[in-house]
Motif scaffolding. Structure first.
Motif, short mmCIF file in Angstrom:
data_model
loop_
_atom_site.label_atom_id
_atom_site.label_comp_id
_atom_site.label_asym_id
_atom_site.label_seq_id
_atom_site.Cartn_x
_atom_site.Cartn_y
_atom_site.Cartn_z
N ARG A 212 12.15 -1.07 -43.63
CA ARG A 212 11.20 -1.87 -44.40
C ARG A 212 9.82 -1.87 -43.73
NH1 ARG A 212 15.15 -6.26 -44.66
NH2 ARG A 212 16.33 -6.16 -46.62
N CYS A 214 8.56 0.17 -41.42
CA CYS A 214 7.93 1.50 -41.38
C CYS A 214 7.35 1.87 -42.73
CB CYS A 214 8.94 2.55 -40.93
SG CYS A 214 9.36 2.46 -39.18
N ALA A 215 8.06 1.54 -43.80
CA ALA A 215 7.56 1.83 -45.15
C ALA A 215 6.30 1.04 -45.44
CB ALA A 215 8.64 1.53 -46.19
N ALA A 216 6.28 -0.23 -45.02
CA ALA A 216 5.10 -1.07 -45.24
C ALA A 216 3.91 -0.55 -44.45
CB ALA A 216 5.42 -2.51 -44.84
N GLN A 217 4.16 -0.07 -43.23
CA GLN A 217 3.07 0.45 -42.42
C GLN A 217 2.51 1.75 -42.98
OE1 GLN A 217 2.84 3.04 -39.87
NE2 GLN A 217 1.03 2.26 -38.76
N GLU A 218 3.38 2.60 -43.50
CA GLU A 218 2.94 3.87 -44.08
C GLU A 218 2.16 3.65 -45.38
OE1 GLU A 218 6.46 6.16 -44.51
OE2 GLU A 218 6.74 6.45 -42.36
N ALA A 219 2.55 2.63 -46.15
CA ALA A 219 1.88 2.36 -47.43
C ALA A 219 0.49 1.78 -47.22
CB ALA A 219 2.73 1.41 -48.27
N ASP A 220 0.34 0.89 -46.23
CA ASP A 220 -0.95 0.24 -45.98
C ASP A 220 -0.99 -0.18 -44.51
OD1 ASP A 220 -3.30 -1.16 -45.92
OD2 ASP A 220 -2.66 -2.76 -47.29
N SER A 221 -1.40 0.74 -43.65
CA SER A 221 -1.33 0.49 -42.21
C SER A 221 -2.21 -0.69 -41.80
CB SER A 221 -1.72 1.74 -41.43
OG SER A 221 -3.07 2.11 -41.70
N PHE A 224 -0.67 -3.94 -43.06
CA PHE A 224 0.51 -4.27 -42.24
C PHE A 224 0.08 -4.84 -40.90
CE2 PHE A 224 4.02 -2.97 -39.35
CZ PHE A 224 5.07 -3.67 -39.96
#
Length: 333
Positions: A212, A214-221, A224
Motif C-alpha cells: 500500500r 509503496c503504491a502511494a509513494q509511486e503515485a504521488d511521492s 506521500f
C-alpha cells in the motif's frame, strides 16, 4: 521524486533503531546491515539522511567543513561565510578505484597549468554525513580496510604523486549485504559498531501494508511525503534532542558490570563489545530522554552490538542472536 519517508518504513525496528543511534552518536563506528534483498536497507539509510537538518558549512570549502574543522585544517578548508547544505549521503560503487575513494592528483589542472592540486574523493564528499556501501561483502578487502581506518580516525591522509594532503573525513559508515553472496571478513566486521539482521516480513498484514505504502509513494511521492511529514518531524526532534542530551547521560557502575558480564557470557572477542554496548546504550537512553542508562537500554542494543563479535562455536550452531538471547536471560535473570 521525494524520498521515501523514514517513519513510513514498515517494521525493521532493529535497523531503524541502529541508524538512529548512529545519527545521535557517530562515534559508534557505523552500521552493518545484513539481510534479504528488497527489505528496505538502502531506503532506510537514505531516508534518515534526507530527514536530518541541513548542516552549516564554509561556503567555498570542498569538504563541507565546519568552523571547528577550518581551525584544525586551515590549509585545506575554503573561505567565506557559513551556508546551509544538505547532510551528505554518498554511495560508494563496488567498482570504485582507490583514487576515486581517497582522492588523487587533479590531472586536468596539472596538464592545463602545471600545478599540482588535490582532487577530493568520495570520502571528502561524505564528510559530516553518511557513506553507504551496498553489497559491502563484495568490495575489495584493501578498500574496506582503508574505509574503516578513515572512519575510525575521522581524517583522510593522502601521500602520493608528490601530494601530501590531510583533510577531515568524519562520516557514518553504513554497509549492507546479502549473506548468500559471501561473508565479510570477521576482523573487518568487528570494526563496525552495530550489526543488524534484516529479514523479509513473515506476516501478511505487514506485506500488504508495504505494498500500500509503496503504491502511494509511486503515485504521488510528494503527497506521500507530506502525509508522513509530521511523523518524520517527531523522529527529527528525537535525534536533535538525543544529540544534545548525550553528553549529560550517565551510566551507573551496576550497568557497566552487567555489560561486562554479558560480553563474557557470550564470549565476545576483545573489548570493543563492551565499549560499543556502552556507547549504544547511552545513545539509546539519550534518544528516549532518559538521564541515566538502565538495564532495559542495555538489553535493547545488545544483539546489534554483539552478534558480529562472537567466536564461532562448532558445538552450538543456533546462531549468534539466539546465543545472545540466552546470555541475556542468564545475566538479567
Amino acid at each position: 521524486m521525494a524520498r521515501f519517508p523514514f517513519s513510513a518504513i514498515v517494521g525493521q525496528d532493529e535497523m531503524k533503531q541502529a541508524l538512529l543511534i548512529a545519527a545521535v552518536d557517530p562515534a559508534i563506528g557505523g552500521v552493518m546491515v545484513f539481510g534479504d534483498r528488497g527489505t528496505g536497507k538502502s531506503t532506510a539509510a537514505r531516508a534518515l539522511a534526507s530527514l536530518l537538518p541541513p548542516i552549516s558549512a564554509i561556503q567555498d570549502c570542498p569538504y563541507g567543513c565546519s568552523k571547528d574543522d577550518q581551525a584544525r585544517y586551515p590549509d585545506v578548508c575554503g573561505t567565506g561565510p557559513l551556508r546551509k547544505r544538505p547532510v551528505p549521503f554518498v554511495d560508494l560503487p563496488l567498482g570504485a578505484t582507490e583514487d576515486r575513494v581517497l582522492g588523487a592528483l587533479d590531472l586536468e589542472r596539472a596538464l592545463r597549468s602545471g600545478e599540482k592540486a588535490f582532487e577530493p574523493g568520495l570520502l571528502a564528499k561524505a564528510h559530516r554525513g553518511f557513506l553507504y556501501i551496498d553489497e559491502i561483502n563484495l568490495l575489495e578487502d584493501h578498500l574496506v580496510d582503508l574505509l574503516l581506518d578513515v572512519a575510525a580516525s575521522g581524517e583522510n591522509v593522502v601521500e602520493r604523486e608528490g601530494l601530501s594532503v590531510r583533510h577531515p573525513a568524519k562520516f557514518v559508515l553504513i554497509g549492507s549485504g546479502n549473506p548468500e553472496e559471501g561473508e565479510l571478513r570477521p576482523q573487518l566486521l568487528d570494526r563496525f559498531g552495530l550489526s543488524v539482521e534484516v529479514r523479509t516480513p513473515g506476516d501478511i498484514e505487514s506485506r500488504v501494508e508495504i505494498m500500500r505504502r509503496c503504491a502511494a509513494q509511486e503515485a504521488d511521492s510528494q503527497g506521500f511525503a507530506d502525509d508522513w511529514a509530521d511523523e518524520d518531524a517527531k523522529v527529527l526532534r528525537r535525534v536533535d534532542r538525543g544529540r544534545k542530551r548525550l553528553v549529560s547521560v550517565t551510566i551507573p557502575d551496576a550497568v557497566l558490570h552487567k555489560a561486562a558480564e554479558l560480553c563474557m557470557a557470550v564470549g565476545a572477542d576483545g573489548l570493543r563489545g563492551e565499549l560499543t554496548l556502552m556507547r549504544a546504550a547511552k545513545a539509546l537512553a539519550a534518544l528516549e530522554g532518559a538521564k541515566t542508562v538502565g538495564q532495559a537500554h542495555l538489553v535493547a542494543v545488545a544483539p546489534s552490538a554483539l552478534r558480529h563479535r562472537l567466536r564461532r562455536d562448532v558445538l552450538d550452531e543456533t546462531g549468534s542472536t539466539a546465543r545472545i538471547e540466552r546470555a541475556l536471560d542468564e545475566v538479567f535473570a
